[in-house]
Design a protein around this motif. Structure first.
Motif, PDB file in Angstrom:
ATOM      1  N   GLN A   5     -12.636  -7.859 105.684  1.00  0.00           N
ATOM      2  CA  GLN A   5     -14.435  -8.440 105.601  1.00  0.00           C
ATOM      3  C   GLN A   5     -15.691  -7.312 105.262  1.00  0.00           C
ATOM      4  O   GLN A   5     -16.319  -7.290 104.652  1.00  0.00           O
ATOM      5  CB  GLN A   5     -13.887  -8.787 106.980  1.00  0.00           C
ATOM      6  N   HIS A   8     -15.437  -3.741 101.917  1.00  0.00           N
ATOM      7  CA  HIS A   8     -14.843  -4.492 100.948  1.00  0.00           C
ATOM      8  C   HIS A   8     -15.050  -4.224  99.359  1.00  0.00           C
ATOM      9  O   HIS A   8     -15.070  -5.168  98.410  1.00  0.00           O
ATOM     10  CB  HIS A   8     -14.444  -6.357 100.348  1.00  0.00           C
ATOM     11  N   VAL A 105     -12.364  -6.876  93.226  1.00  0.00           N
ATOM     12  CA  VAL A 105     -12.694  -8.184  93.983  1.00  0.00           C
ATOM     13  C   VAL A 105     -12.908  -9.094  93.400  1.00  0.00           C
ATOM     14  O   VAL A 105     -14.074  -9.007  92.759  1.00  0.00           O
ATOM     15  CB  VAL A 105     -13.917  -7.659  94.650  1.00  0.00           C
ATOM     16  N   ARG A 106     -12.431 -10.239  93.246  1.00  0.00           N
ATOM     17  CA  ARG A 106     -13.369 -11.369  92.673  1.00  0.00           C
ATOM     18  C   ARG A 106     -12.586 -12.674  93.016  1.00  0.00           C
ATOM     19  O   ARG A 106     -12.565 -12.959  94.336  1.00  0.00           O
ATOM     20  CB  ARG A 106     -11.596 -11.451  91.039  1.00  0.00           C
ATOM     21  N   GLU A 107     -12.976 -13.501  91.769  1.00  0.00           N
ATOM     22  CA  GLU A 107     -13.227 -15.394  92.137  1.00  0.00           C
ATOM     23  C   GLU A 107     -11.597 -15.790  92.444  1.00  0.00           C
ATOM     24  O   GLU A 107     -11.382 -15.531  90.915  1.00  0.00           O
ATOM     25  CB  GLU A 107     -14.499 -15.600  92.408  1.00  0.00           C
ATOM     26  N   GLU A 108     -11.047 -16.450  92.833  1.00  0.00           N
ATOM     27  CA  GLU A 108     -10.166 -17.294  93.121  1.00  0.00           C
ATOM     28  C   GLU A 108      -9.880 -18.597  93.790  1.00  0.00           C
ATOM     29  O   GLU A 108     -10.334 -18.588  95.170  1.00  0.00           O
ATOM     30  CB  GLU A 108      -8.472 -16.313  93.164  1.00  0.00           C
ATOM     31  N   GLN A 112     -13.257 -15.941  97.598  1.00  0.00           N
ATOM     32  CA  GLN A 112     -13.060 -13.796  97.210  1.00  0.00           C
ATOM     33  C   GLN A 112     -11.773 -13.061  97.408  1.00  0.00           C
ATOM     34  O   GLN A 112     -11.322 -13.522  98.767  1.00  0.00           O
ATOM     35  CB  GLN A 112     -14.306 -13.137  97.960  1.00  0.00           C
ATOM     36  N   ALA A 114      -9.602  -9.272  97.091  1.00  0.00           N
ATOM     37  CA  ALA A 114      -9.272  -8.360  96.876  1.00  0.00           C
ATOM     38  C   ALA A 114      -7.803  -7.928  96.390  1.00  0.00           C
ATOM     39  O   ALA A 114      -7.378  -8.287  97.257  1.00  0.00           O
ATOM     40  CB  ALA A 114      -9.748  -7.909  98.794  1.00  0.00           C
ATOM     41  N   ARG A 136      -7.421 -12.781 100.694  1.00  0.00           N
ATOM     42  CA  ARG A 136      -8.988 -13.177 101.036  1.00  0.00           C
ATOM     43  C   ARG A 136      -9.423 -12.663 101.771  1.00  0.00           C
ATOM     44  O   ARG A 136      -9.248 -11.861 102.642  1.00  0.00           O
ATOM     45  CB  ARG A 136      -8.449 -14.714 102.028  1.00  0.00           C
ATOM     46  N   VAL A 137     -10.891 -12.303 101.700  1.00  0.00           N
ATOM     47  CA  VAL A 137     -11.626 -11.524 102.090  1.00  0.00           C
ATOM     48  C   VAL A 137     -12.349 -12.329 102.923  1.00  0.00           C
ATOM     49  O   VAL A 137     -13.332 -13.266 102.707  1.00  0.00           O
ATOM     50  CB  VAL A 137     -12.532 -11.065 100.851  1.00  0.00           C
ATOM     51  N   ALA A 140     -16.433 -13.376 103.689  1.00  0.00           N
ATOM     52  CA  ALA A 140     -17.577 -12.851 102.936  1.00  0.00           C
ATOM     53  C   ALA A 140     -18.411 -14.283 102.603  1.00  0.00           C
ATOM     54  O   ALA A 140     -17.594 -15.075 102.116  1.00  0.00           O
ATOM     55  CB  ALA A 140     -16.235 -12.323 102.154  1.00  0.00           C
TER      56      ALA A 140
END
Length: 140
Positions: A5, A8, A105-108, A112, A114, A136-137, A140
């Motif tokens: 966190q 990242h 680092v992306r959205e799923e 967020q 990593a 998961r971040v 964040a």
């Protein structure tokens, strides 16, 4: 707050010694815990007859040590995926250092995430495990 966190960004690395001076006792304890009593990991005469210089650690034990870096970095319950391959034997007396580098680092699913590459090396700098993880971040 987890280490992930706090840091990242792509390219950031995390590193940790995950085992120092691996003992035969730790290898045998893992055999008992996992139920994997392959003689390669405990039977010295068998191992030598198979052409190895001595007993060596289970691959999954090495992966477990590597996982310690990941769980320490991403925090409890945030590791989504973790896999890899074993590239060299780990011997009693080895010290292992694991390193994870953020590659994306992306959205799923609205969270967020990593993606990380993971490498574990022995005290000689030889890679003994390489893999990937996603986490998961948290927060964040």
């Amino acid at each position: 707050m987890t280490l992930l966190q706090e840091n990242h960004e792509v390219g950031h690395t995390f590193s940790q010694i995950v085992v120092e001076d691996l003992s035969r006792t730790e290898i045998v304890m893992y055999a008992g815990a996992s139920g994997d009593f392959n003689p390669l990991h405990h039977d010295e005469p068998f191992v030598r007859s198979a052409g190895y210089p001595g007993v060596f650690a289970h691959g999954m034990l090495v992966m477990g040590f590597t996982g310690k870096l990941l769980t320490d970095t991403v925090g409890d319950g945030n590791l989504l995926r973790f896999g890899g391959r074993f590239t060299n034997q780990v011997w009693p007396g080895d010290t292992l250092t694991a390193e994870a580098e953020i590659t994306e680092v992306r959205e799923e699913d609205g969270v967020q995430v990593a993606d990380l590459t993971v490498t574990t090396k022995n005290q000689k700098g030889e890679v003994v495990f390489s893999g990937q993880a996603s986490a998961r971040v948290a927060g964040a």
